[in-house]
Design an enzyme around this catalytic site. Structure first.
Site, short mmCIF file in Angstrom:
data_model
loop_
_atom_site.label_atom_id
_atom_site.label_comp_id
_atom_site.label_asym_id
_atom_site.label_seq_id
_atom_site.Cartn_x
_atom_site.Cartn_y
_atom_site.Cartn_z
CG MET A 70 -2.00 -1.08 1.17
SD MET A 70 -3.04 -1.16 2.65
CE MET A 70 -1.95 -2.02 3.79
CD GLN A 88 2.85 -4.26 -5.96
OE1 GLN A 88 2.64 -3.10 -5.61
NE2 GLN A 88 1.87 -5.15 -6.14
CB CYS A 125 -1.31 0.33 -9.07
SG CYS A 125 -1.40 2.03 -8.48
CE LYS A 180 -2.63 -6.98 -4.17
NZ LYS A 180 -3.44 -5.87 -4.67
CG HIS A 195 -7.98 -5.89 -5.69
ND1 HIS A 195 -7.48 -4.66 -5.35
CD2 HIS A 195 -9.26 -5.90 -5.24
CE1 HIS A 195 -8.42 -3.97 -4.71
NE2 HIS A 195 -9.50 -4.71 -4.65
N GLY A 221 -8.94 -8.01 -1.43
CA GLY A 221 -10.06 -7.10 -1.66
C GLY A 221 -11.13 -7.19 -0.60
N GLY A 222 -11.20 -6.20 0.27
CA GLY A 222 -12.30 -6.11 1.23
C GLY A 222 -12.29 -7.13 2.35
N GLY A 277 -5.59 -5.66 3.33
CA GLY A 277 -5.03 -4.35 3.06
C GLY A 277 -5.38 -3.34 4.12
#
Length: 331
Positions: free
Chosen positions: A14, A66, A96, A135, A167, A208-209, A229
């Protein structure tokens, strides 16, 4: 395909958040969770200040770097540098959605070029012995996630990718900001489950979430790993139970209080090197989420750690407040 390590849980890369101070803090809570750097571009790795961009503490293992980029030979050169610096994995960003990333022809827009991504993976695999992973998203813009994700997965698997983190949202490159892209496109976990069912021999993780370990355990019935995340960042206490729940091992810190206490020597060492206190404490603000006294903990750290000359006494004062509240409640 070589066996990918047993990374049942990872903290997502992140930007502006998962720096080296954040990772050292997270490591006080969990030994087993795979930690990621912020994304760093391959030209920056090759030409930039490597200590600033790639430096990390031994305690951070297992740790993945990354990379952002789309030039195979450039990425190969950067991946070799990453391996030489001691990282356990190199990951290619194909997710991204920021404008800066699109203008550089990397990130989520690469979902439109699976063969190029495969070339990048193959180039990195040729020069490093650590795992090379990708990713990605399930698609971008008007893409149908069924053929789009299959095309990406098949291309990188053919290039011998070691693992694929997905994701489970589309990225909308037109019309949504990077922040909106983290929330507005609907999650489609079933699409990732179907990919794993189609490719049972491929290591596939989901992102994701995912906010709780209960949710993580549900996902692990379908895929090989979960990546948390913002939930792990804003409520890092969730990481304190990862080792026990997902790996059947004891956590490094018995509770969040102990995690802060063990972090103190790192804080003192970093301050002696010239690091400002707030560069570290900004990552621990959410540690006592939902605990009585948490608001005062955040207030003390937020207000006092930015002051000139702020030192470990600020963290000790905030910690003392949490302890006092706990004792008052017991009394």
């Amino acid at each position: 395909m070589a066996k990918y390590p047993d990374h049942k849980c990872a903290v997502a890369p992140m930007m502006d958040w998962t720096d080296r101070h954040c990772r050292v803090f997270h490591r006080q809570l969990t030994r087993r969770t795979l930690l990621y750097t912020e994304m760093v571009t391959s030209p920056a790795v090759i030409h930039g200040d490597r200590q600033r961009l790639l430096g990390f503490s031994d305690i951070e293992h297992p740790i993945a770097c990354q990379l952002g980029g789309s030039e195979p030979e450039e990425l190969a050169k950067a991946a070799r540098i990453v391996e030489d610096w001691g990282y356990d994995e190199v990951n290619l960003n194909v997710g991204c959605p920021s404008d800066r990333v699109q203008s550089g022809r990397f990130g989520a827009c690469l979902m439109l070029e699976p063969e190029l991504v495969a070339e990048c993976v193959a180039a990195m695999k040729r020069v490093v012995s650590i795992p090379v992973t990708v990713k990605c998203r399930i698609g971008v813009d008007e893409q149908d996630p069924e053929p789009a994700l299959d095309a990406m997965a098949d291309a990188v698997v053919a290039a011998d990718v070691d693992a694929l983190w997905v994701h489970a949202r589309k990225a909308w490159l037109k019309g949504l900001s990077p922040k909106e892209n983290r929330d507005i496109p609907p999650l489609d976990y079933d699409r990732v489950y179907r990919l794993k069912a189609r490719l049972p021999h491929v290591w596939i993780g989901i992102n994701g979430g995912i906010a709780t370990l209960d949710e993580a355990e549900v996902h692990l019935a379908h895929v090989d790993g979960v990546m948390m995340g913002r939930a792990a960042y804003h409520d890092p206490g969730v990481l304190a139970d990862v080792d026990r729940r997902l790996y059947g091992e004891d956590a490094p810190a018995a509770d969040p209080l102990r995690a802060v206490e063990t972090l103190m020597s790192y804080i003192e060492d970093e301050l002696a090197r010239g690091t400002r206190l707030n560069q570290i404490t900004r990552h621990i603000l959410g540690l006592f989420q939902g605990v009585p006294g948490a608001r005062q903990w955040r207030r003390i750290l937020s207000e006092d750690s930015v002051k000139s000359g702020a030192g470990p006494e600020v963290v000790r004062a905030a910690l003392a407040h949490i302890n006092r509240v706990a004792l008052d409640m017991q009394g």
